[in-house]
Design a protein around this motif. Structure first.
Motif, short mmCIF file in Angstrom:
data_model
loop_
_atom_site.label_atom_id
_atom_site.label_comp_id
_atom_site.label_asym_id
_atom_site.label_seq_id
_atom_site.Cartn_x
_atom_site.Cartn_y
_atom_site.Cartn_z
N MET A 1 0.84 -1.18 0.00
CA MET A 1 0.00 0.00 0.00
C MET A 1 0.88 1.24 0.00
SD MET A 1 -3.12 -0.78 2.51
CE MET A 1 -3.53 -2.45 2.84
N ASP A 2 1.01 1.80 -1.14
CA ASP A 2 1.89 2.95 -1.26
C ASP A 2 1.13 4.27 -1.36
OD1 ASP A 2 0.84 2.84 -3.78
OD2 ASP A 2 2.70 2.24 -4.76
N GLY A 3 -0.20 4.22 -1.29
CA GLY A 3 -0.99 5.44 -1.31
C GLY A 3 -1.14 6.08 -2.67
N ARG A 4 -0.81 5.37 -3.72
CA ARG A 4 -0.88 5.94 -5.06
C ARG A 4 -2.15 5.56 -5.80
NH1 ARG A 4 5.13 6.15 -7.55
NH2 ARG A 4 6.13 6.95 -5.68
N GLY A 5 -3.13 5.01 -5.11
CA GLY A 5 -4.40 4.70 -5.74
C GLY A 5 -4.40 3.44 -6.57
N ARG A 6 -3.56 2.52 -6.24
CA ARG A 6 -3.55 1.25 -6.97
C ARG A 6 -4.78 0.44 -6.61
NH1 ARG A 6 0.94 2.43 -9.11
NH2 ARG A 6 2.99 2.37 -8.23
N VAL A 7 -5.28 -0.31 -7.55
CA VAL A 7 -6.55 -1.02 -7.38
C VAL A 7 -6.51 -2.03 -6.23
CG1 VAL A 7 -6.03 -2.83 -9.05
CG2 VAL A 7 -8.39 -2.19 -8.62
N ARG B 1 -22.94 -14.24 8.83
CA ARG B 1 -22.83 -14.30 7.37
C ARG B 1 -21.62 -15.14 6.98
NH1 ARG B 1 -20.31 -11.71 3.13
NH2 ARG B 1 -21.59 -11.17 1.35
N PHE B 2 -21.86 -16.14 6.13
CA PHE B 2 -20.77 -16.98 5.66
C PHE B 2 -19.99 -16.27 4.56
CE2 PHE B 2 -24.03 -19.99 7.16
CZ PHE B 2 -23.30 -20.54 8.19
N HIS B 3 -18.68 -16.47 4.56
CA HIS B 3 -17.80 -15.82 3.60
C HIS B 3 -17.08 -16.88 2.76
CE1 HIS B 3 -17.98 -11.82 5.63
NE2 HIS B 3 -18.37 -12.60 6.62
N GLU B 4 -17.23 -16.78 1.47
CA GLU B 4 -16.61 -17.74 0.57
C GLU B 4 -15.09 -17.77 0.76
OE1 GLU B 4 -16.33 -18.79 -4.19
OE2 GLU B 4 -17.50 -17.08 -3.52
N ALA B 5 -14.49 -16.61 0.92
CA ALA B 5 -13.03 -16.53 1.07
C ALA B 5 -12.55 -17.19 2.36
CB ALA B 5 -12.58 -15.07 1.04
N LEU B 6 -13.45 -17.41 3.30
CA LEU B 6 -13.10 -18.04 4.58
C LEU B 6 -13.61 -19.48 4.62
CD1 LEU B 6 -13.98 -15.10 7.00
CD2 LEU B 6 -11.75 -15.67 6.00
N SER B 7 -13.73 -20.09 3.47
CA SER B 7 -14.24 -21.47 3.36
C SER B 7 -15.62 -21.60 3.98
CB SER B 7 -13.26 -22.45 4.01
OG SER B 7 -12.01 -22.40 3.38
N GLU C 1 -12.93 -2.18 -0.07
CA GLU C 1 -13.89 -1.95 -1.15
C GLU C 1 -14.91 -3.07 -1.24
OE1 GLU C 1 -14.37 0.74 -2.87
OE2 GLU C 1 -12.67 1.74 -1.93
N ARG C 2 -14.50 -4.29 -1.00
CA ARG C 2 -15.43 -5.42 -1.03
C ARG C 2 -16.42 -5.33 0.13
NH1 ARG C 2 -19.09 -7.92 -2.08
NH2 ARG C 2 -19.23 -10.14 -2.42
N LEU C 3 -15.93 -4.96 1.30
CA LEU C 3 -16.82 -4.77 2.45
C LEU C 3 -17.81 -3.64 2.16
CD1 LEU C 3 -17.75 -5.14 5.37
CD2 LEU C 3 -15.90 -3.59 6.04
N ARG C 4 -17.31 -2.57 1.60
CA ARG C 4 -18.16 -1.42 1.27
C ARG C 4 -19.27 -1.83 0.30
NH1 ARG C 4 -17.44 2.71 -2.78
NH2 ARG C 4 -18.59 4.56 -2.18
N TYR D 1 -25.04 -3.01 -0.86
CA TYR D 1 -26.05 -3.84 -1.53
C TYR D 1 -26.88 -4.69 -0.58
CZ TYR D 1 -24.42 -2.43 -6.08
OH TYR D 1 -24.10 -1.68 -7.18
N GLU D 2 -26.33 -5.05 0.57
CA GLU D 2 -27.06 -5.91 1.49
C GLU D 2 -27.77 -5.15 2.60
OE1 GLU D 2 -24.46 -8.99 2.93
OE2 GLU D 2 -23.80 -9.49 0.90
#
Length: 64
Positions: free
Chosen positions: A1-7, A51-57, A14-17, A22-23
């Motif tokens: 994280m260099d603060g240059r706005g990289r995706v 809430r179940f999270h796919e990334a957490l199996s 952003e995923r949490l947001r 939407y939910e």
């Protein structure tokens, strides 16, 4: 994280947001700020404990 706005710098935030928008937010018409805070607090409790999270199996963050 260099603060240059990289995706990928804020990908988790952003995923949490997106999930919150939407939910929860787009589904309710909040009349006052305290009402929004109350609903969002309940949503974050749900998000972390039920809430179940796919990334957490398909587990909850609370289970980790």
């Amino acid at each position: 994280m260099d603060g240059r706005g990289r995706v990928y710098d804020n990908i988790f935030v952003e995923r949490l947001r997106r999930s919150v928008k939407y939910e929860e937010v787009y589904l309710h018409d909040y009349r006052r700020v305290p009402e929004a805070r109350s609903h969002l607090g309940a949503y974050f409790h749900f998000y972390n404990t039920e809430r179940f999270h796919e990334a957490l199996s398909y587990r909850t963050p609370h289970e980790l």
